[in-house]
Scaffold this active site. Structure first.
Site, PDB file in Angstrom:
ATOM      1  N   ASP A  92       0.849  -1.193   0.000  1.00 45.65           N
ATOM      2  CA  ASP A  92       0.000   0.000   0.000  1.00 45.65           C
ATOM      3  C   ASP A  92       0.882   1.239   0.000  1.00 45.65           C
ATOM      4  O   ASP A  92       2.048   1.201   0.396  1.00 45.65           O
ATOM      5  CB  ASP A  92      -0.940   0.005   1.200  1.00 45.65           C
ATOM      6  CG  ASP A  92      -0.226   0.266   2.516  1.00 45.65           C
ATOM      7  OD1 ASP A  92       0.703  -0.503   2.838  1.00 45.65           O
ATOM      8  OD2 ASP A  92      -0.592   1.226   3.224  1.00 45.65           O
ATOM      9  N   GLU A 156      -0.145  -0.488   5.770  1.00 43.75           N
ATOM     10  CA  GLU A 156       0.850   0.106   6.661  1.00 43.75           C
ATOM     11  C   GLU A 156       0.725   1.616   6.722  1.00 43.75           C
ATOM     12  O   GLU A 156       0.832   2.226   7.781  1.00 43.75           O
ATOM     13  CB  GLU A 156       2.255  -0.296   6.208  1.00 43.75           C
ATOM     14  CG  GLU A 156       3.365   0.048   7.197  1.00 43.75           C
ATOM     15  CD  GLU A 156       3.896   1.464   7.060  1.00 43.75           C
ATOM     16  OE1 GLU A 156       4.503   1.958   8.035  1.00 43.75           O
ATOM     17  OE2 GLU A 156       3.696   2.079   5.996  1.00 43.75           O
TER      18      GLU A 156
END
Length: 454
Positions: A92, A156
């Site tokens: 991500d 994250e």
């Protein structure tokens, strides 16, 4: 870089690495469905899973984590009796921010001036490619000497804790003898560095209400309590006159006694405008790695364009607090909340919501794995000694893994050196850094396996 079989193999794989990073960067995998389609993140997760399968990983799985995102797991068995190493990255990314400010499209990997530009190129899609390169080099030169677990997180950057919660519910899944977090970076381009400390973080939403609705500033201004003015006072209370973070009860005088960060270098790295002063006091390293830091990430209020002459009934903000090693984030959150409530003027109504938090981290730099990494990095960067630094950012998973596996050694390396400009526009990765760190990781796995056999 002096040539050896592993280095030669990695060099030969760099064109493939560029193509793969191009494909991975193209996914707009921001784990915020209000901004980007969930399908983009799902497609990125599937790409990562397919890449692991091609490399012979077993038990490859898309883990549905409690925050609604997916992390990718795979296991590559090594020789009988070999230690297990967990390799971490995340797919991500941060939003691109201002698309118009990018010199080339944020989600199109573009080579320019010897660097590869694109969101996630360094943080941290490039980190996953680094892991792949290291493993491929080992397979081409006698095989991978350890068992390898790979975990690639899907949220994250959001700090929502999905993978932490999943790991706590499945404690055997990520168990390893050593953990390599591929989400840090060298202190300076070309200077091999292992990150030993991370600040923790918390995100707090603030909402202040004072009126039943907006009022005409001519008829009511001067007596009616303005929620935006109240919010500005609250936010200003979080900094001293020199810009130092001031949260009541939270110490802010710690000192960093390791690698130092020259002020001139920091000004250049941070692109501070000529004549503008830095904030805070103490050394740059003190301020970045040893002390708390508050940042106002956003404010909900009317924009200048279209603004009306009104006293505002409501206003809000999102605040980030970075928490230094040695401080419990849960304690810091309570102190921040108490500070905000105590500093709200005019008995205005304040609502606080904690939307993310993670603990700070401090590694054991005397562990055997550090010796193996030192040798590997110094071989991959001839003439350079490994440095140990702190990092002002947060990787909440580190403390979860430390708690679950207290005997495991943990090392943090990666591609996010200052020129990478992670989280900013025009993020980029140095292909030379990707190549050297991939070599270093491969050599580390060899060194570590040998140390365990000794």
């Amino acid at each position: 870089m002096s040539q050896n079989p592993i280095a030669e193999t990695v060099a030969s794989l760099m064109p493939r690495a560029k193509q793969e990073l191009t494909e991975l960067v193209a996914f707009q995998s921001v784990a915020d469905w209000a901004q980007f389609p969930k399908s983009e993140s799902e497609a990125a997760a599937n790409w990562v899973a397919d890449a692991l399968r091609v490399e012979g990983f077993q038990d490859v799985a898309l883990l549905d984590t409690p925050d609604g995102t997916q992390s990718v797991y795979g296991f590559l068995p090594g020789p009988e009796g070999a230690p297990t190493v967990l390799l971490y990255a995340h797919y991500d990314v941060q939003p691109p921010l201002d698309d118009a400010a990018w010199t080339s499209p944020a989600f199109e990997l573009t080579e320019r001036d010897g660097r590869w530009y694109g969101r996630g190129s360094a943080d941290c899609k490039g980190g996953f490619i680094m892991h792949l390169l290291a493993l491929r080099a080992l397979k081409a030169n006698g095989g991978v000497p350890v068992s390898v677990k790979v975990i690639v997180e899907g949220s994250e950057e959001q700090g929502t804790g999905g993978l932490q919660q999943y790991a706590e519910a499945h404690p055997a899944l990520l168990a390893a003898d050593t953990i390599v977090i591929g989400d840090a970076g060298n202190f300076r381009l070309g200077l091999p560095t292992v990150t030993a400390t991370l600040r923790g973080m918390c995100l707090v939403k603030v909402k202040i209400d004072t009126l039943g609705g907006n009022l005409h500033s001519g008829m009511f201004g001067g007596a009616a309590p303005d929620a935006l003015a109240a919010l500005i006072r609250v936010l200003d209370s979080l900094r001293a006159a020199d810009g130092s973070t001031t949260v009541d009860g939270l110490a802010s005088d710690e000192v960093w006694d390791g690698l130092q960060y020259p002020e001139a270098d920091f000004r250049a790295d941070a692109k501070v405008l000529d004549g503008v002063e830095l904030i805070g006091e103490g050394s740059i390293a003190d301020r970045l790695w040893a002390r708390p830091a508050v940042t106002v990430l956003g404010i909900d209020c009317p924009p200048v364009v279209g603004a009306t002459p009104s006293v505002h009934a409501s206003a809000g903000a999102l605040i980030s607090l970075r928490v230094p090693p040695g401080v419990d984030t849960a304690v810091a959150v309570k102190l921040l909340q108490a500070h905000l409530e105590a500093r709200t003027p005019w008995k205005a109504r304040i609502e606080l919501e904690v939307v993310g938090q993670g603990q700070p981290f401090q590694a054991d730099t005397d562990s055997p794995a550090y010796a193996s990494m030192r040798s590997a990095l110094e071989a991959a960067y001839p003439g350079q000694e490994m440095q140990i630094s702190g990092m002002g950012g947060s990787i909440p998973l580190c403390n979860t893994l430390t708690s679950l596996y207290p005997e495991a050694e943990m090392l943090l390396i990666g591609l996010s050196e200052p020129e990478a400009q992670i989280h900013a526009v025009n993020e980029s990765v140095s292909p030379q850094e990707l190549e050297r760190l991939s070599v270093a990781e491969a050599l580390f796995l060899v060194n570590y396996a040998e140390s365990k056999r000794a």
